[in-house]
Design an enzyme around this catalytic site. Structure first.
Site, short mmCIF file in Angstrom:
data_model
loop_
_atom_site.label_atom_id
_atom_site.label_comp_id
_atom_site.label_asym_id
_atom_site.label_seq_id
_atom_site.Cartn_x
_atom_site.Cartn_y
_atom_site.Cartn_z
N HIS A 83 2.41 1.17 5.46
CA HIS A 83 2.77 0.73 4.12
C HIS A 83 2.71 1.89 3.12
O HIS A 83 3.55 2.01 2.24
CB HIS A 83 1.84 -0.40 3.70
CG HIS A 83 2.31 -1.14 2.50
ND1 HIS A 83 3.20 -2.19 2.57
CD2 HIS A 83 2.03 -0.98 1.19
CE1 HIS A 83 3.44 -2.64 1.37
NE2 HIS A 83 2.75 -1.93 0.50
N HIS A 135 6.91 -8.28 -0.01
CA HIS A 135 5.57 -8.86 0.05
C HIS A 135 5.57 -9.93 1.13
O HIS A 135 5.17 -11.07 0.92
CB HIS A 135 5.14 -9.42 -1.31
CG HIS A 135 3.84 -8.85 -1.78
ND1 HIS A 135 2.88 -9.54 -2.47
CD2 HIS A 135 3.32 -7.60 -1.61
CE1 HIS A 135 1.86 -8.76 -2.72
NE2 HIS A 135 2.09 -7.59 -2.21
#
Lengths: 225, 743
Positions: B44, B91
């Site tokens: 990430h 998300h």
């Protein structure tokens, strides 16, 4: 005639109102910070607007915290002295919480936030296409209050269909008697859930809001029947 | 606590990575330090499995004002001393576990990326993928995500102006939630995410830090399994009211001129913002973690470093001007604490009550610094063989097209998303010109100018699954086509690359090919990739999701009054399809959902033809030759014809073409086609202006009747009602359930 727009933390239609009044309607408008109290430059010919948004995050209850801000104490005095006050959406909720207007705005009947164009009509059957955007817009008051509002012609807008018919399916939130906006007995304090400031600019493809603002606030004499 | 390889593995670091860390530090890291590396070297934050290929994308030129990846979001020049700032981010993992908060904080995070650069967000979009809408799980995820997006965005006060939603079984366990924000900034008022100037104070602004979201970045870097719900603390909790105050205060504090740099705290919290700001400024920091306002007592150093509590900013101010900064945050009732100062040794030293808890070289933590970069193995997926076997001639052309059209218009991926978008405030900010006059892309005005910004998100992931290279080109092309059909000039791209597990060579093949296709198309349209986000591990024990490289594209209209809309204007206007009508049912909703064919090649597409079509369409718009433009996409020309009639209650009468199958003509999704309407008086002038562009004159606009090859198909109102209510009907059961709960 001067306009003041109150900015609470969490207000998010304050600039929209400022732009509509200043740019689209060419009016004199200034912003008022919620922590200030001074309204001395406004007289009773002027108008204070409580804008839409989520003042204080709508925590506790919509408008419940904003009514305690210093500026609201001055706005109540201003209204009681006869000055014009308009509350739109969250501003309407603040006015009800402040007891400047009767009743309350409850959670929409279907439990969902709703944003879309609706139709409303005023007391003279003028029809307007106008956006709503709220999660708590279901106008509620007890029967006695509702009857009193009707008797005094205080219901200034009702939800209707595109032909002006007041129907249940045209009511976006379950408001009692399709009430979209009301005023006080003295007809100087107005509250409405729909957003006239969102319908003032040609580039947005709808200018029905201009007439609403003009009729409510700029008319030489308010309609008294 | 002794730190070993086992600890590293528990923190989702590999043995090799642990060795690398030890080597870089010249010692074994302590637990706090290892946690910092675990977060910063997660996929990430570090893009370790993707950066090699991302660097092949066109990442400069055009109107770009900062290079891709250099700041929190892309920044492009739109003239008049203004810039547009935009980014899309996923998300997915939090939303799979806790859809409401997952989606809400996704929206909060992307807006922070925009205003941390000094821009005011003016528009939001979202790109969503769910499983089969008939299933309870999907309905639960859908209503949670929609509620979350609305809850955060509506309160924050930025209109949600566009987006897309698809439903497909492959997203059953792994829904995708991609959020995009677009903001406007004045030239010279941008703020960089940089720390510099020895002795300058480091200030911490916004919400107190709690234990929510700890390890979120590394959580998002693993597959979703049955045990994932145990990671619930890895999901953050959002407070849009706090963020609204933070927005106003940050934009106000920039005006003081006392801000050196600013970065929001998103993934990997304090460690990420301190490391990235320091590495960028070739500086270090001394931070007293005990001065960070905490939501609960006795938080440990590693918890404070990794917490992803929302609505927090890290700010470096000019020494001696702290009071000016403090004053602004006081006005907005936002806590602002001095937590340390900038140093010049490149080392991040974190103290707690005077004890040194972690000492880390900032450079070694970050992407472009010490973070590892991997070449991953890839190979052509086995399922390609199934795709190659597809033979369209085996699909019988149906007898009754009307019945099929009725099924298609009600498919959740095609039907109106009214149930969803009416829960979003799409009009706050008074910039959205598409409410009353819609176009293929949403058009928002730039107040104070005549300009408009066109924005869209696009990706048909079934095409990408069938052919990752071509599918990604199509995603970029469709985004550009939507902007062109709205009268805008495409200027830049942000991407959100949602894929499965990168350690699976077949998944990685999809990734590599998609990036290649995307790069080629972006070059063709001169739309550099300004930034974005990679989300791997959208995978569960049943397999990965379709490769979904979502494209967020921004276009510019010099004069918003010249925008083009998608609805018909008047009865009697002529209908034309620009671009070639192809005999193609490949990969269509019709083939997949109605005929039940899971494997077929991507639809017809040619990048040069697409480019020519778009150039010509822009020309036609500027010459006032056409009255409406709507691109042909999912559901084919039939759905396009309907959609252009729905908002104006006008119908159409068309004649299909014998040169292709009637199902392909009506429902095929061959690319590079645009439906336009033309005034009768302008027909010959229009046809001459087309030059060598293929086109087909197909019919005429009616007062509401729908007629195909002379057969009366009913009126547009009836079809609109079917289209509008389809998703609501699927959800009727769910809504009845939730109403009971709330009583």
């Amino acid at each position: 005639m001067k306009f003041g727009v109150v900015v609470f933390p969490g207000s998010n239609c304050d600039r929209d109102m400022q732009d509509a009044l200043a740019d689209d309607l060419n009016l004199d408008v200034s912003m008022l910070w919620h922590k200030d109290k001074d309204l001395s430059r406004f007289n009773t010919e002027d108008c204070i607007i409580l804008p839409g948004g989520f003042s204080f995050g709508d925590y506790l209850r919509c408008g419940a915290i904003a009514r305690f801000s210093p500026m609201m104490q001055s706005v109540v005095e201003f209204a009681n002295a006869g000055g014009k006050v308009l509350g739109v959406c969250n501003g309407f909720q603040v006015l009800c919480e402040s007891a400047l207007l009767p009743g309350a705005l409850l959670r929409n009947e279907n439990q969902q936030f709703v944003c879309k164009n609706v139709f409303i009509k005023d007391q003279e059957d003028n029809l307007f296409k106008i956006p709503v955007a709220h999660g708590e817009g279901r106008y509620y008051a007890d029967e006695t209050t509702l009857n009193e509002l009707e008797a005094n012609d205080q219901v200034i807008f009702r939800y209707c269909d595109e032909n002006g018919k007041i129907t249940a399916s045209a009511n976006p939130n379950g408001a009692l008697r399709n009430i979209a906006g009301i005023c006080n007995k003295n007809r100087n304090v107005f509250g409405m859930m729909p957003h006239p400031e969102r319908a003032c600019s040609e580039v947005l493809g709808n200018t029905d809001g201009r007439a609403i603002i003009k009729n409510l606030l700029l008319a030489e004499q308010l309609v008294i029947q | 606590m002794e730190v070993t390889v086992k600890t590293a593995r528990q923190l989702r670091l590999t043995e090799q990575e642990f060795e690398l860390i030890t080597q870089k530090l010249g010692r074994t890291p302590n637990f706090n330090e290892l946690c910092a590396f675990s977060a910063m070297w997660s996929e990430h934050c570090s893009y370790k499995n993707s950066i090699k290929w991302l660097k092949t994308l066109p990442r400069e030129g055009g109107r770009m004002l900062v290079k891709a990846g250099e700041e929190n979001a892309g920044l492009m020049d739109i003239g008049d001393g203004l810039g547009v700032v935009f980014k899309i981010e996923s998300h997915n993992h939090p939303s799979a576990i806790e859809p409401f908060q997952g989606a809400a904080t996704g929206v909060g995070g992307i807006h922070r990326d925009i205003f941390t650069m000094g821009a005011r967000p003016i528009a939001a979009l979202n790109s969503l993928r769910f499983g089969n809408l008939e299933e309870d799980k999907t309905q639960h995820l859908l209503s949670g995500v929609v509620h979350g997006i609305g809850h955060y965005g509506n309160c924050f006060g930025v209109p949600t102006v566009g987006g897309e939603i698809y439903f497909d079984q492959c997203y059953h366990t792994n829904p995708l939630v991609n959020a995009m924000s677009v903001g406007i900034v004045k030239a010279g008022e941008t703020v960089s995410a940089i720390a510099s100037g020895k002795g300058n104070p480091v200030m911490f602004v916004g919400s107190a830090t709690g234990k929510d979201g700890i390890g979120g970045a590394s959580f998002a870097s693993a597959d979703i399994t049955a045990e994932s719900t145990q990671d619930l603390p890895a999901v953050q909790v959002g407070d849009p009211f706090q963020e609204k105050k933070l927005l106003e205060a940050c934009l106000e504090v920039i005006q003081t001129g006392a801000v050196v740099g600013m970065q929001d705290m998103g993934a990997a919290g304090i460690i990420c913002s301190t490391a990235e700001m320091s590495a960028k400024g070739e500086a270090g920091m001394r931070i007293d973690l005990d001065k960070v306002p905490a939501r609960q007592s006795n938080m440990k150093a590693w918890e404070l470093l990794l917490s992803e509590s929302q609505e927090r900013m890290l700010l470096v101010a000019e020494k001696g001007r702290e009071d000016e900064v403090q004053k602004v945050f006081d006005k907005w009732d936002l806590p602002c604490s001095m937590i340390g100062e900038v140093t010049d040794d490149g080392i991040l030293n974190f103290y707690m009550h005077g004890e040194l808890e972690a000492s880390l070289p900032a450079h070694e933590l970050v992407l472009g610094g010490g973070a590892p970069q991997y070449d991953r193995e890839y190979r052509e997926p086995a399922y390609f063989a199934e795709i190659k076997k597809f033979d369209p001639s085996k699909i019988e052309v149906p007898g009754n097209f009307k019945i099929i059209a009725e099924q298609i218009i009600r498919l959740p991926s095609i039907a109106s998303k009214r149930w969803i978008y009416t829960q979003y405030d799409s009009m706050v900010g008074t910039v959205n010109s598409s409410t009353n006059l819609p176009s293929d892309a949403a058009i928002v005005r730039v107040k104070g100018t005549t300009k408009g910004i066109a924005v869209t998100t696009d990706c048909n992931s079934r095409y990408v699954y069938a052919d990752p290279y071509k599918g990604a080109m199509i995603a970029v092309s469709e985004a550009a086509r939507n902007i062109v059909c709205s009268g805008g000039q495409p200027v830049g791209v942000t991407n959100c690359l949602n894929f499965g597990n990168p350690y699976d060579p077949e998944v990685y093949y999809q990734f590599v090919q998609a990036v290649k296709g995307m790069g080629e198309a972006c070059l063709k349209f001169d739309t550099p990739v300004t930034g974005g986000n990679v989300s791997f591990y959208n995978q569960n024990p049943d397999g990965p999701v379709y490769p979904t490289p979502t494209i967020g594209m921004v276009g510019l209209l010099e004069n918003i009054d010249h925008k083009m809309t998608l609805g018909y204007r008047s009865e009697g206007d002529l209908l034309y399809v620009l671009g070639e009508m192809t005999n193609d049912i490949n990969c269509s909703e019709y083939l997949h959902k109605i005929c039940g064919v899971a494997f077929s090649p991507a639809p017809h597409f040619d990048l040069d033809d697409e480019h020519k079509l778009q150039q010509k369409t822009l020309e036609l718009i500027s010459q006032n030759m056409i009255l409406s433009a709507h691109d042909v996409s999912e559901g084919g020309l039939f759905v396009t014809l309907c959609e252009s009639g729905f908002n104006c209650e006008l119908g159409f009468s068309v004649i299909t073409n014998n040169s292709c199958r009637k199902d392909a003509w009506l429902f095929g999704e061959g690319q590079s086609r645009i439906l336009v309407s033309v005034e009768l008086e302008k027909v010959s002038e229009f046809e001459n202006a087309l030059g060598d562009l293929p086109f087909e004159k197909i019919g005429v606009v009616t007062t509401g009747e729908m007629v195909i090859d002379g057969d009366f198909w009913g009126t547009i109102d009836w079809w609109k009602e079917e289209y509008d209510t389809a998703i609501e009907n699927y959800l009727a059961k769910e809504q009845a359930g939730s109403a009971l709960i709330s009583i």
